[in-house]
Design an enzyme around this catalytic site. Structure first.
Site, short mmCIF file in Angstrom:
data_model
loop_
_atom_site.label_atom_id
_atom_site.label_comp_id
_atom_site.label_asym_id
_atom_site.label_seq_id
_atom_site.Cartn_x
_atom_site.Cartn_y
_atom_site.Cartn_z
N PRO A 331 17.78 32.86 -29.81
CG PRO A 331 16.86 34.25 -28.18
CD PRO A 331 16.65 32.95 -28.87
CB THR A 332 20.76 31.39 -26.10
OG1 THR A 332 20.88 30.09 -26.70
CG2 THR A 332 19.37 31.55 -25.52
CB CYS A 333 25.89 32.26 -26.83
SG CYS A 333 25.88 34.04 -26.99
CG ASP A 334 23.42 26.08 -25.68
OD1 ASP A 334 23.93 25.86 -24.57
OD2 ASP A 334 23.12 25.19 -26.50
CG ASN A 372 22.59 33.00 -23.35
OD1 ASN A 372 23.00 33.12 -24.49
ND2 ASN A 372 23.13 32.14 -22.52
#
Ligand SMILES: Cc1ncc(COP(=O)(O)O)c(C=O)c1O
Length: 388
Positions: A331-334, A372
């Site tokens: 779910p992270t932006c990474d 995050n």
């Protein structure tokens, strides 16, 4: 080969055991079945009855797990003061603790010695000096470098002394006032190579002989970890590994030497299932991506260590109808939170569906970060008197 315990039937078993509670839990969460852990330890005792088990708490240090297995193990292997403090919290006697990290933080050694820990691993001159200063007179065991061929998570580049130097280093330790009483090794985590233990024990036997010539008497051989866990793929049976160990013990070790081991992954991996939700589905860069509410940063990090590493994964939808390959990402932006690039799952999975990730009992919750702002998954226990 063992039959995998990760079939869709486990979903039903889970629902049954958790009852309606499962429906109301916020994902992601982990369900740990304590009974599986005690069963794994029973299996170990059955096949290797003369090997003292010192559970490696780095694999899973949940207090309910540690409390539940306390009476089933001889003791515990620790890597740090943090792990020692946990064991102290549940009243473990320091005499049952082996500090097996070969390169320890000096402050941790000093504190551990003060708290009564008297067994320490070493594999370098620096560590000998550290132990002589902060844990004077302690019992020490040499970590030998052995082959980790056939293991999924090798360790031999980072740790272990070449056997060639064993006698000199042990003499040095003895001269520094330490009591050299043991030899240890690690064949690499999730070892699928039956011969690994045999080859390592043969090397240990030769090393013991070379130490005898220096009047250093080894009374303990610590087989370390590496015993493989069930991830739904074929692995050697513990019975066969035990057979190799017993034969090698007979062939290469003196009779008076006691055996111990520090299994981690084998004890806890197959005890736990992660329940997650699909939060997005997209077709990108030629692949179908399922975005989950959990990824590598919430503990599923081993695919980063070992590219291609796969967990047993299934869903709330019926498998076998029309399946397709998905990338499972977090779910992270990474993008590094991606768990795997080729998981076959029902083609109609969509937002809100549940994905079950099996065999997450070892090296999972212990790795979880808050990257995050996503919190480590909460664990619920079954097979305990209290909880759920
Ligand atoms: C010193 C030591 N003992 C035991 C273990 C446990 O190994 P495993 O989980 O493969 O059984 C490890 C793992 O890194 C270790 O470093």
């Amino acid at each position: 080969m063992p039959i995998s315990s990760f079939t869709p039937a486990i979903t039903e078993k889970l629902s049954e055991q958790l009852g309606s509670i499962q429906l109301h839990r916020i994902t992601p969460y982990i369900v740990t079945d304590i009974n599986k852990i005690t069963k794994n330890l029973d299996g170990f005792a059955q096949h290797l009855p003369d090997v003292g088990v010192y559970y490696a708490i780095k694999a899973n240090r949940d207090l309910p797990v540690l409390r539940a297995i306390d009476s089933d193990v001889r003791g515990f292997d620790i890597a740090s003061l943090g792990e020692l403090n946990l064991l102290m919290k549940i009243g473990i006697d320091p005499s049952r603790i082996f500090f097996s990290n070969p390169v320890k933080i000096p402050r941790h050694v000093k504190a551990a010695y003060k708290m009564g820990v008297r067994y320490y691993a070493f594999d370098s001159v620096n560590e000998i000096a550290k132990l002589a200063k902060y844990a004077p007179g302690s019992n020490v065991y040499l970590r030998l470098k052995v082959s980790d061929n056939g293991s999924k998570f090798p360790l031999s580049k980072k740790f272990g002394l070449d056997a060639l130097y064993a006698a000199d280093y042990c003499s040095l330790a003895q001269d520094a006032g330490l009591n050299v009483m043991g030899i240890t090794f690690h064949v690499g985590s999730q070892s699928e190579n039956l011969q690994a233990w045999q080859t390592a024990i043969e090397l240990v036997g030769k090393t013991i002989d070379s130490l005898e010539a220096r009047d250093i008497h080894i009374t303990m051989v610590n087989l370390g970890g590496g015993f493989p866990a069930d991830y739904g793929e074929p692995i050697p049976l513990l019975k066969d590994i035990a057979g190799c160990i017993k034969q090698a013990q007979k062939d290469f070790l003196p009779e008076n030497v006691e055996l111990m081991a520090e299994p981690g992954r084998y004890v806890v991996a197959n005890s736990s299932v992660m329940v997650t939700s699909v939060i997005g589905r997209e077709h990108r860069s030629g692949s179908d991506w399922l975005y989950l509410d959990v990824g590598t940063f919430q503990g599923l990090i081993e695919p980063l260590e070992m590219p291609g590493w796969k967990y047993p994964v299934w869903s709330n939808k019926r498998a076998g109808g029309s399946d397709k390959s998905f990338v499972l990402t977090g779910p992270t932006c990474d993008a590094y939170d991606t768990i795997g690039f080729d998981y076959t799952l029902p083609s109609d999975l969509t937002v809100g569906d549940k994905i079950y990730i099996g065999a997450v009992g070892a090296y999972t919750s212990v790795y979880a970060t808050r990257f995050n702002g996503f919190l480590p998954p909460k664990t619920y226990y079954i097979g305990l008197e209290t909880n759920v």
